[in-house]
Design a protein around this motif. Sequence first.
Motif, short mmCIF file in Angstrom:
data_model
loop_
_atom_site.label_atom_id
_atom_site.label_comp_id
_atom_site.label_asym_id
_atom_site.label_seq_id
_atom_site.Cartn_x
_atom_site.Cartn_y
_atom_site.Cartn_z
N LEU A 18 1.36 -1.26 0.30
CA LEU A 18 -0.37 0.14 0.09
C LEU A 18 0.47 1.12 -0.11
CD1 LEU A 18 -2.54 1.21 0.18
CD2 LEU A 18 -2.69 0.90 3.13
N GLY A 19 0.72 1.69 -1.06
CA GLY A 19 1.66 3.14 -0.64
C GLY A 19 0.08 4.17 -1.25
N PHE A 20 0.98 5.80 0.10
CA PHE A 20 0.41 7.09 -0.48
C PHE A 20 1.11 7.61 -0.83
CE2 PHE A 20 -1.62 5.45 4.09
CZ PHE A 20 -2.79 4.59 3.44
N ASP A 21 0.46 8.19 -1.76
CA ASP A 21 1.47 9.53 -2.99
C ASP A 21 0.58 11.10 -1.82
OD1 ASP A 21 1.67 11.88 -4.00
OD2 ASP A 21 1.12 11.34 -5.72
N GLU A 22 1.35 11.15 -0.42
CA GLU A 22 1.35 12.54 0.28
C GLU A 22 1.75 13.10 0.10
OE1 GLU A 22 -0.03 12.54 4.06
OE2 GLU A 22 -0.82 10.35 3.87
N VAL A 23 2.02 13.71 -1.45
CA VAL A 23 2.99 14.75 -2.24
C VAL A 23 2.66 16.39 -1.66
CG1 VAL A 23 3.47 15.90 -4.31
CG2 VAL A 23 4.34 13.91 -3.71
N GLN A 24 1.80 16.62 -1.87
CA GLN A 24 0.22 17.55 -1.49
C GLN A 24 -0.64 17.31 -0.08
OE1 GLN A 24 -2.86 20.55 -3.27
NE2 GLN A 24 -1.68 18.69 -5.06
N CYS A 25 -1.21 15.90 0.52
CA CYS A 25 -1.44 16.57 1.67
C CYS A 25 -0.83 16.08 3.09
CB CYS A 25 -2.91 15.10 1.88
SG CYS A 25 -2.12 13.40 1.62
N GLY A 26 0.50 15.68 2.72
CA GLY A 26 1.41 15.33 3.69
C GLY A 26 2.43 16.36 3.97
N MET A 27 2.89 16.32 5.31
CA MET A 27 3.79 17.54 5.79
C MET A 27 2.57 18.37 6.61
SD MET A 27 6.65 16.27 5.51
CE MET A 27 7.29 17.38 6.39
N GLY A 28 1.99 17.95 7.23
CA GLY A 28 1.12 19.27 8.54
C GLY A 28 0.65 19.49 7.80
N ARG A 29 -0.44 19.41 6.38
CA ARG A 29 -1.20 19.99 5.58
C ARG A 29 -2.70 20.09 6.44
NH1 ARG A 29 -2.36 24.85 3.07
NH2 ARG A 29 0.24 24.27 2.67
N THR A 30 -3.21 19.04 6.22
CA THR A 30 -3.96 18.44 6.73
C THR A 30 -4.28 19.16 8.70
OG1 THR A 30 -3.59 16.09 7.29
CG2 THR A 30 -4.18 17.39 4.92
N GLY A 31 -3.32 19.47 9.06
CA GLY A 31 -2.84 18.90 11.11
C GLY A 31 -2.48 17.76 11.31
N ARG A 32 -2.22 17.19 10.53
CA ARG A 32 -1.23 15.67 10.89
C ARG A 32 -0.59 15.74 10.01
NH1 ARG A 32 -4.24 15.99 15.24
NH2 ARG A 32 -5.13 14.13 15.90
N LEU A 33 0.88 14.97 10.05
CA LEU A 33 1.98 14.84 9.56
C LEU A 33 1.86 14.40 8.37
CD1 LEU A 33 4.99 16.20 9.44
CD2 LEU A 33 5.47 13.79 10.24
N PHE A 34 0.75 13.48 8.42
CA PHE A 34 0.78 12.69 7.25
C PHE A 34 -1.15 12.60 6.80
CE2 PHE A 34 5.32 11.90 7.09
CZ PHE A 34 5.14 12.45 6.11
N ALA A 35 -1.95 12.51 6.17
CA ALA A 35 -2.61 12.63 6.41
C ALA A 35 -3.74 11.57 6.57
CB ALA A 35 -3.92 13.36 4.44
N HIS A 36 -2.96 10.02 6.03
CA HIS A 36 -2.68 8.85 6.15
C HIS A 36 -3.29 8.67 8.01
CE1 HIS A 36 0.97 7.66 6.84
NE2 HIS A 36 0.65 7.67 8.04
N GLU A 37 -2.39 9.34 8.56
CA GLU A 37 -2.88 10.13 9.97
C GLU A 37 -4.57 9.57 10.26
OE1 GLU A 37 -0.05 11.54 12.61
OE2 GLU A 37 1.49 10.98 10.73
N TRP A 38 -4.80 10.30 10.01
CA TRP A 38 -6.48 10.85 10.36
C TRP A 38 -7.03 9.44 10.16
CZ3 TRP A 38 -7.98 14.77 12.55
CH2 TRP A 38 -6.87 15.92 12.85
N ALA A 39 -7.38 8.50 9.74
CA ALA A 39 -7.73 7.21 8.99
C ALA A 39 -7.62 5.90 10.46
CB ALA A 39 -7.49 6.68 7.74
N GLY A 40 -6.07 6.47 11.02
CA GLY A 40 -5.09 5.10 11.53
C GLY A 40 -4.76 4.49 10.50
N VAL A 41 -4.46 4.13 9.90
CA VAL A 41 -3.85 2.89 9.05
C VAL A 41 -2.47 3.30 8.62
CG1 VAL A 41 -4.51 4.10 6.69
CG2 VAL A 41 -4.30 2.06 6.80
N LYS A 42 -1.99 1.97 8.64
CA LYS A 42 -0.73 2.00 8.48
C LYS A 42 0.33 1.84 7.02
CE LYS A 42 3.70 0.39 11.23
NZ LYS A 42 4.64 -0.70 10.12
N PRO A 43 0.70 2.21 5.52
CA PRO A 43 1.28 2.11 4.51
C PRO A 43 2.69 1.58 5.17
CG PRO A 43 1.27 4.42 5.53
CD PRO A 43 0.98 3.71 6.59
N ASP A 44 2.63 0.99 3.41
CA ASP A 44 4.25 0.51 3.47
C ASP A 44 4.96 1.65 2.89
OD1 ASP A 44 3.47 -2.84 3.57
OD2 ASP A 44 2.02 -2.09 2.36
#
Length: 397
Positions: free
Chosen positions: A211-237
Amino acid sequence: MIASLMPTYNRADLAFERGDGVWLYTSDGRRYLDFGAGIATSSLGHGHPHLVGAIAEQAGRVMHVSNLYRVPQAERLAQRLVDASFADSVFFCNSGAEANEGMVKMMRRAMYAGGHPERTRMICFNGAFHGRTLAMLSATGNEKYLQGFGTPVDGFDHVPMNNLNAVRDAITPHTAGILIEPIQGEGGVRSADGRFLRELRSTCDEFGLLLGFDEVQCGMGRTGRLFAHEWAGVKPDVVSTAKGIGGGFPLGAILATEAVAKHLTAGSHGTTFGGSPLACAAGNAVLDVVLQPDFLDGVARTGEVLREALEALAEAQPDAFNGVRGRGLMLGIHCVLPNTALQAACMAEGLLVVAAGENVLRLVPPLVVSEEECRDAVQRLGRAAARVRQAEPAHAS
Ligand SMILES: *Cc1c(COP(=O)(O)O)cnc(C)c1O
């Protein structure tokens, strides 16, 4: 005669001389509230003293040495990203497309090393944007971007987002993994459901996919978490990130678990510029700010203020807007009036925003924006809609 600067962009006739925080200034003294942030990139705003100081100091010492030697600034930045995320190891590059290319290479290589060289294909999503290199154009899958550039690179299968059955139906013995933006940016600030992301995780586990997440835009704090996937409580590879990571200095990164990263062995992947002392000094300076206690909660809170103001505007002007999307400071307002006309009218009102797919206007201000600046921006957006109505009476209701 062709412009000496190759005309691959329809640029606004506007040039900025300097910036300060969320504001950009032209040489003739006009000022603009920057809710585009160089496409969600100037995460600390303009002229941030800590970022400027770090870059200036590092530039004076040493900018570039290549990856033939140790780069302490890169080692430190990697360790800090590992400590703050799911990842065990980080590769630095220069852009979002380059990070995504490396992410796909890493996923393919892990399959190869695991005895499945036939598993090379990625499942991608309609409306995605992964960059402009030949392979990432294929991962993006947008006909408009592919046109005239020859046979698309093979290996990318597209399905609708938030539809697990479509994903499961697309899995074949040749599938290596799934590539998704937790929030699509260019596609129109479209969010993947948290439940869908968790289902992708369990589907990947069931079929032995990555599982790969493209967080080029939504990552690095943009959504209020360091990475947006943290909101879903899911661990990518694997996760790719870029845009905001250098605060405007070109820098990209691939973050991965050890199980995947270990297959990209010495000599299997590389870059001349990636992870230079200068770029990583910028990345470390951005992290100094973003990882401060309460900073990300502040981004989430400011994002709520912006969202509420946008929702109130959409309610007050239903002939211009109908709905708000996204999370934190990655918000989109869905437009009834044409988004490009609104974008131009915003500029006339001293507000910079970015158009996105599905007739959406993106509001992606620097993460240091204040609540007052958010309310100011939404007032300007409201006045911009009035301008468009006047200019295009056909759209008035
Ligand atoms: C901007 C973007 C890219 C491409 O980044 P570049 O730095 O322009 O190569 C890839 N993926 C997403 C989600 C993006 O927003």
